[in-house]
Write an enzyme that holds these catalytic residues in place. Structure first.
Site, PDB file in Angstrom:
ATOM      1  N   TYR A   1     -11.221 -37.993 -17.125  1.00 43.10           N
ATOM      2  CA  TYR A   1     -10.496 -38.762 -18.392  1.00 43.10           C
ATOM      3  C   TYR A   1     -11.204 -40.038 -18.826  1.00 43.10           C
ATOM      4  O   TYR A   1     -11.490 -40.376 -19.835  1.00 43.10           O
ATOM      5  CB  TYR A   1      -8.878 -39.025 -17.925  1.00 43.10           C
TER       6      TYR A   1
ATOM      7  N   LYS B   1     -13.573 -40.979 -22.102  1.00 45.74           N
ATOM      8  CA  LYS B   1     -13.133 -42.310 -23.191  1.00 45.74           C
ATOM      9  C   LYS B   1     -14.460 -43.278 -23.096  1.00 45.74           C
ATOM     10  O   LYS B   1     -14.917 -43.727 -24.078  1.00 45.74           O
ATOM     11  CB  LYS B   1     -12.213 -43.216 -22.550  1.00 45.74           C
TER      12      LYS B   1
ATOM     13  N   ASN C   1      -6.392 -40.032 -32.595  1.00 47.52           N
ATOM     14  CA  ASN C   1      -5.367 -40.315 -31.538  1.00 47.52           C
ATOM     15  C   ASN C   1      -5.202 -39.313 -30.238  1.00 47.52           C
ATOM     16  O   ASN C   1      -5.129 -39.456 -29.305  1.00 47.52           O
ATOM     17  CB  ASN C   1      -4.011 -40.555 -32.233  1.00 47.52           C
TER      18      ASN C   1
ATOM     19  N   ASP D   1      -5.288 -28.482 -34.758  1.00 45.37           N
ATOM     20  CA  ASP D   1      -6.008 -28.513 -33.236  1.00 45.37           C
ATOM     21  C   ASP D   1      -7.286 -29.057 -33.196  1.00 45.37           C
ATOM     22  O   ASP D   1      -8.297 -28.400 -33.943  1.00 45.37           O
ATOM     23  CB  ASP D   1      -5.844 -27.137 -32.595  1.00 45.37           C
ATOM     24  N   VAL D   2      -7.293 -30.320 -32.712  1.00 43.46           N
ATOM     25  CA  VAL D   2      -8.750 -30.998 -32.981  1.00 43.46           C
ATOM     26  C   VAL D   2      -9.841 -30.194 -32.186  1.00 43.46           C
ATOM     27  O   VAL D   2     -10.991 -30.605 -32.643  1.00 43.46           O
ATOM     28  CB  VAL D   2      -8.278 -32.586 -32.394  1.00 43.46           C
TER      29      VAL D   2
HETATM   30  P1  NDP Z   1       1.062 -38.249 -25.411  1.00 39.61           P
HETATM   31  O1  NDP Z   1       0.788 -37.132 -24.350  1.00 39.61           O
HETATM   32  O2  NDP Z   1       2.524 -38.665 -25.740  1.00 39.61           O
HETATM   33  O3  NDP Z   1       0.675 -37.209 -26.823  1.00 39.61           O
HETATM   34  C1  NDP Z   1      -0.569 -36.849 -27.046  1.00 39.61           C
HETATM   35  C2  NDP Z   1      -0.853 -36.078 -28.259  1.00 39.61           C
HETATM   36  O4  NDP Z   1      -2.034 -35.641 -28.440  1.00 39.61           O
HETATM   37  C3  NDP Z   1       0.113 -35.130 -28.507  1.00 39.61           C
HETATM   38  O5  NDP Z   1       0.645 -35.081 -29.808  1.00 39.61           O
HETATM   39  C4  NDP Z   1      -0.391 -33.803 -28.039  1.00 39.61           C
HETATM   40  O6  NDP Z   1       0.037 -32.740 -28.863  1.00 39.61           O
HETATM   41  C5  NDP Z   1      -1.768 -34.126 -28.856  1.00 39.61           C
HETATM   42  N1  NDP Z   1      -2.896 -33.239 -28.462  1.00 39.61           N
HETATM   43  C6  NDP Z   1      -3.291 -32.718 -27.246  1.00 39.61           C
HETATM   44  N2  NDP Z   1      -4.348 -31.927 -27.369  1.00 39.61           N
HETATM   45  C7  NDP Z   1      -4.514 -31.793 -28.608  1.00 39.61           C
HETATM   46  C8  NDP Z   1      -5.341 -30.757 -29.218  1.00 39.61           C
HETATM   47  N3  NDP Z   1      -6.291 -29.964 -28.840  1.00 39.61           N
HETATM   48  N4  NDP Z   1      -5.155 -30.939 -30.680  1.00 39.61           N
HETATM   49  C9  NDP Z   1      -4.223 -31.714 -31.369  1.00 39.61           C
HETATM   50  N5  NDP Z   1      -3.439 -32.466 -30.628  1.00 39.61           N
HETATM   51  C10 NDP Z   1      -3.696 -32.511 -29.411  1.00 39.61           C
HETATM   52  O7  NDP Z   1      -0.125 -39.214 -25.265  1.00 39.61           O
HETATM   53  P2  NDP Z   1      -0.013 -40.716 -25.710  1.00 39.61           P
HETATM   54  O8  NDP Z   1       0.440 -40.854 -27.210  1.00 39.61           O
HETATM   55  O9  NDP Z   1       0.033 -41.531 -24.644  1.00 39.61           O
HETATM   56  O10 NDP Z   1      -1.744 -40.687 -25.937  1.00 39.61           O
HETATM   57  C11 NDP Z   1      -2.321 -40.883 -27.452  1.00 39.61           C
HETATM   58  C12 NDP Z   1      -3.787 -41.420 -27.294  1.00 39.61           C
HETATM   59  O11 NDP Z   1      -3.629 -42.800 -26.582  1.00 39.61           O
HETATM   60  C13 NDP Z   1      -4.637 -40.425 -26.273  1.00 39.61           C
HETATM   61  O12 NDP Z   1      -5.918 -40.443 -26.648  1.00 39.61           O
HETATM   62  C14 NDP Z   1      -4.723 -41.173 -25.056  1.00 39.61           C
HETATM   63  O13 NDP Z   1      -5.930 -40.957 -24.356  1.00 39.61           O
HETATM   64  C15 NDP Z   1      -4.444 -42.749 -25.505  1.00 39.61           C
HETATM   65  N6  NDP Z   1      -4.273 -43.681 -24.661  1.00 39.61           N
HETATM   66  C16 NDP Z   1      -3.065 -43.679 -24.076  1.00 39.61           C
HETATM   67  C17 NDP Z   1      -2.407 -44.527 -23.002  1.00 39.61           C
HETATM   68  C18 NDP Z   1      -1.243 -44.636 -22.315  1.00 39.61           C
HETATM   69  O14 NDP Z   1      -0.839 -45.426 -21.606  1.00 39.61           O
HETATM   70  N7  NDP Z   1      -0.290 -43.629 -22.921  1.00 39.61           N
HETATM   71  C19 NDP Z   1      -3.494 -45.575 -22.396  1.00 39.61           C
HETATM   72  C20 NDP Z   1      -4.973 -45.373 -23.122  1.00 39.61           C
HETATM   73  C21 NDP Z   1      -5.086 -44.528 -23.947  1.00 39.61           C
HETATM   74  P3  NDP Z   1       0.918 -31.453 -28.029  1.00 39.61           P
HETATM   75  O15 NDP Z   1       2.447 -32.084 -28.198  1.00 39.61           O
HETATM   76  O16 NDP Z   1       0.804 -30.420 -28.821  1.00 39.61           O
HETATM   77  O17 NDP Z   1       0.558 -31.352 -26.441  1.00 39.61           O
END
Ligand code: NDP
Length: 229
Positions: free
Chosen positions: A153, A157, A85, A58-59
């Site tokens: 959000y 960023k 990420n 957990d980050v």
């Molecule tokens: P998802 O919601 O699909 O995945 C997010 C991931 O982050 C999940 O695995 C989630 O885990 C994990 N997470 C959240 N909080 C924590 C925590 N406290 N500790 C560890 N893991 C955590 O999102 P995306 O794949 O789309 O996003 C990935 C990154 O890309 C993010 O930083 C997002 O801001 C960035 N991004 C995404 C965009 C998009 O259009 N999708 C656009 C621009 C940036 P869990 O399953 O447990 O919730």
């Protein structure tokens, strides 16, 4: 071949980054905050013939960050690339005029402070040429017009981008690069079903930054091109 750790990698862009890096032959550590979700993700990749390592992380948990650094050191000796990420964009983040303090704290802690703390912790097991990659967003841009969507959000960023530049400066003498990137608008749980990009496209620049000859440091990238902050 490199040893690479990806946070928030049980689904979405992080999961796809792990898949692509593993296919390239790197040693990849998939981390997730919920062990069950992480193990399911590892099994899914195993069913495709891809072997990845799992660590719970957990980050936002300082103890778990310390433990994961120790575990990486003990199991792999060093870390070459850290991909910060994990990120959240809660539904309640609607208007900057009415932001809930708890939601604000959670977003800043997850999207901005956690990547800083992880970077501070993991540089201790990186050699020269180590790389840190921040998954940012064009929503944090100080160049583009403000869109009004998910304002906290976007601010998180912007803060992540600023940490990227300051870390890059602080680490320039150690030879560790720190770069940020935007994946574009991607179809994931966070991006929603209407996004134009798939996860393969969203993951591409992170995979490229992990292995390209010299990405420089203190820059922000999208589609393998430098973009303005
Ligand atoms: P998802 O919601 O699909 O995945 C997010 C991931 O982050 C999940 O695995 C989630 O885990 C994990 N997470 C959240 N909080 C924590 C925590 N406290 N500790 C560890 N893991 C955590 O999102 P995306 O794949 O789309 O996003 C990935 C990154 O890309 C993010 O930083 C997002 O801001 C960035 N991004 C995404 C965009 C998009 O259009 N999708 C656009 C621009 C940036 P869990 O399953 O447990 O919730």
């Amino acid at each position: 071949m490199k040893t690479i750790l990806v946070t928030g990698a049980n689904r979405g862009i992080g999961f796809e980054i792990v898949r692509q890096l593993t296919k390239l032959g790197h040693t990849v550590i998939l981390t997730a905050r919920h062990a069950g979700a992480g193990e399911t993700a590892v099994e899914k990749l195993a069913s495709e013939g891809l072997k990845v390592h799992f660590m719970p992380l957990d980050v936002t948990d300082g103890r778990q960050i310390k433990d994961s650094v120790e575990e990486v050191r003990n199991r792999f000796g060093r870390l070459d690339v850290l991909i910060n990420n994990a990120g959240i964009m809660p539904a309640g983040d609607k208007s900057i005029l009415e932001t809930d303090p708890e939601i604000t704290r959670l977003i800043i802690a997850t999207n901005a402070l956690a990547p800083l703390h992880l970077s501070q912790a993991f540089i201790n097991c990186m050699n020269r040429e180590g790389r840190i990659i921040m998954m940012s967003s064009s929503g944090g841009s100080m160049t583009e017009a403000i869109g009004g969507w998910s304002p906290v959000y976007c601010v998180s960023k912007t803060m992540l981008n600023a940490f990227t530049r300051h870390l890059a400066f602080a680490l320039s003498g150690k030879g560790i690069s720190v770069n940020a990137m935007c994946p574009g608008w991607v179809r994931t749980q966070l991006g929603g079903p209407n996004a134009p990009r798939n996860v393969e496209q969203g993951a591409d620049t992170a995979v490229w930054l992990s292995g390209c000859a010299d990405p420089g440091s203190g820059r922000i990238w999208q589609d393998r091109q430098e973009i303005p902050w």
